[in-house]
Design a protein around this motif. Sequence first.
Motif, mmCIF file in Angstrom:
data_model
loop_
_atom_site.group_PDB
_atom_site.id
_atom_site.type_symbol
_atom_site.label_atom_id
_atom_site.label_comp_id
_atom_site.label_asym_id
_atom_site.label_seq_id
_atom_site.Cartn_x
_atom_site.Cartn_y
_atom_site.Cartn_z
ATOM 1 N N LEU A 33 0.829 -1.210 0.000
ATOM 2 C CA LEU A 33 0.000 0.000 0.000
ATOM 3 C C LEU A 33 0.861 1.258 0.000
ATOM 4 C CD1 LEU A 33 -2.792 -1.054 2.528
ATOM 5 C CD2 LEU A 33 -3.067 -0.691 0.062
ATOM 6 N N LEU A 34 1.909 1.259 0.802
ATOM 7 C CA LEU A 34 2.798 2.423 0.879
ATOM 8 C C LEU A 34 3.578 2.639 -0.412
ATOM 9 C CD1 LEU A 34 4.187 2.003 4.517
ATOM 10 C CD2 LEU A 34 2.548 3.714 3.720
ATOM 11 N N ASP A 35 3.810 1.539 -1.140
ATOM 12 C CA ASP A 35 4.568 1.650 -2.397
ATOM 13 C C ASP A 35 3.729 2.177 -3.558
ATOM 14 O OD1 ASP A 35 6.851 0.792 -1.204
ATOM 15 O OD2 ASP A 35 6.631 -1.314 -1.805
ATOM 16 N N GLY A 36 2.442 2.455 -3.317
ATOM 17 C CA GLY A 36 1.635 3.051 -4.378
ATOM 18 C C GLY A 36 0.271 2.440 -4.568
ATOM 19 N N ALA A 37 0.067 1.246 -4.032
ATOM 20 C CA ALA A 37 -1.223 0.580 -4.215
ATOM 21 C C ALA A 37 -2.348 1.294 -3.480
ATOM 22 C CB ALA A 37 -1.135 -0.870 -3.727
ATOM 23 N N MET A 38 -1.999 2.191 -2.575
ATOM 24 C CA MET A 38 -3.001 2.916 -1.801
ATOM 25 C C MET A 38 -3.875 3.804 -2.692
ATOM 26 S SD MET A 38 -2.360 5.422 1.484
ATOM 27 C CE MET A 38 -1.258 4.251 2.219
ATOM 28 N N ASP A 39 -3.337 4.191 -3.847
ATOM 29 C CA ASP A 39 -4.080 5.082 -4.744
ATOM 30 C C ASP A 39 -5.274 4.386 -5.397
ATOM 31 O OD1 ASP A 39 -2.263 7.047 -4.135
ATOM 32 O OD2 ASP A 39 -0.947 6.542 -5.821
ATOM 33 N N ASP A 40 -5.190 3.050 -5.469
ATOM 34 C CA ASP A 40 -6.299 2.285 -6.042
ATOM 35 C C ASP A 40 -7.261 1.931 -4.921
ATOM 36 O OD1 ASP A 40 -7.997 0.220 -7.008
ATOM 37 O OD2 ASP A 40 -6.524 -0.247 -8.567
ATOM 38 N N LYS A 41 -8.464 2.467 -4.978
ATOM 39 C CA LYS A 41 -9.437 2.314 -3.895
ATOM 40 C C LYS A 41 -9.781 0.848 -3.632
ATOM 41 C CE LYS A 41 -13.987 3.919 -2.394
ATOM 42 N NZ LYS A 41 -15.176 4.729 -2.743
ATOM 43 N N ASN A 42 -9.987 0.073 -4.713
ATOM 44 C CA ASN A 42 -10.365 -1.338 -4.554
ATOM 45 C C ASN A 42 -9.239 -2.161 -3.906
ATOM 46 O OD1 ASN A 42 -12.914 -0.970 -5.696
ATOM 47 N ND2 ASN A 42 -12.122 -1.225 -7.783
ATOM 48 N N ILE A 43 -8.019 -1.952 -4.408
ATOM 49 C CA ILE A 43 -6.871 -2.681 -3.849
ATOM 50 C C ILE A 43 -6.639 -2.270 -2.399
ATOM 51 C CG2 ILE A 43 -4.374 -2.989 -4.008
ATOM 52 C CD1 ILE A 43 -4.603 -2.841 -7.011
ATOM 53 N N ARG A 44 -6.768 -0.965 -2.132
ATOM 54 C CA ARG A 44 -6.556 -0.467 -0.775
ATOM 55 C C ARG A 44 -7.501 -1.147 0.212
ATOM 56 N NH1 ARG A 44 -7.262 5.295 -1.189
ATOM 57 N NH2 ARG A 44 -9.488 4.966 -0.836
ATOM 58 N N LYS A 45 -8.769 -1.223 -0.140
ATOM 59 C CA LYS A 45 -9.754 -1.821 0.758
ATOM 60 C C LYS A 45 -9.474 -3.320 0.951
ATOM 61 C CE LYS A 45 -14.732 -2.235 1.486
ATOM 62 N NZ LYS A 45 -16.080 -1.921 0.926
#
Length: 359
Positions: A150-162
């Motif tokens: 998530l910290l590496d960039g996946a946090m920007d994608d709402k579905n992946i983040r959840k």
Amino acid sequence: MKINFKKTYKFAVKSALYISLFGTGFVLILMNLFYKNQLKHQVAFGIIFIISIYIFSFLVLQYRVERFIYRRVKKIYDEVSLLESTTLINQPITTDMETLSREVKKFATDKKLEIEMLEIREQYRREFLGNVSHELKTPLFTVQGYVSTLLDGAMDDKNIRKKYLKRAEKGVERLIYIVEDLDMITKLESGDLDLNMTDFNIVELIQNVFDLLEMKADKKKIKLAFESKNVQSVIIRGDQDRIQQVLENLIVNSIKYGKDGGLTEVGVVNLTKKKVLIRISDNGEGVEKQNIPRLFERFYRVDKSGTRSEGGSGLGLAIVKHIIEAHKEKVYVESEFGIGSEFSFTLEKAHKAVKTEVK
């Protein structure tokens, strides 16, 4: 260290007697050769001589033996005292070799058993630390992996983040589950966990556990049932919440290691007027004979693959054992590999049982 000295006179008494008899006999023979006609004087001389030589021999021998043996034996006791033995150094030092040999042999046997027990405990400690490390490491790395992603960039994608946050949450929940179970075992072992003793119906409690675990059993199409349709309802004296935990752990185990489409049965058997036996049996995998004695150890798993595919903290059976023992009762296990297992435990009755129909 203050050493008590226990004297033995056996050696000096016998040795002094032999010397006295020999010395007196030899002297009397010489006197008879040189003074043949003085029998009265020879007898008087012999009596005085044997008494004198006996006393002198006894004192010299006893002193010499004590000094000779005591110095050497004291060295043995001093060396033994380095081991802080309570079985030998607290005994008075004896110069009797038979007694000393017996004491040293007993001490050596006790020490050998003590060393063997320490080796077993050390092996158990190593296994326990390794298992704790493994159990904690898996969810920790899982949480770390999802958070790092998530910290590496996946946090920007709402579905992946959840999705990743939910998976990380499951890892944290598993960690909490393991820590809580460890905390409970620690309290049970130290006696810090107070039991809330009440009277309750064990059959109703088992039915409640069936209801709680019904969905889990349905996933493997395992049927949860009583051994008898007309099972007796028995009022038990114990901690209801803890006994429910015991039942849940045992039934969950039977579901985990049961075969698809299998059966888990719970029996309530009246042993005596004061005791009841609860049996949880299944027709699942079973346990190999060599693994049965270690089933109740913390984190011990029959499956050594390390996959932990069935989940759990690995502490369930250890908790069962401690809770039942906290009730001053016994837990038993019988299992045959490939056929199934049966876990059972005793509980104390509170009131006379009455018959009831189970739905």
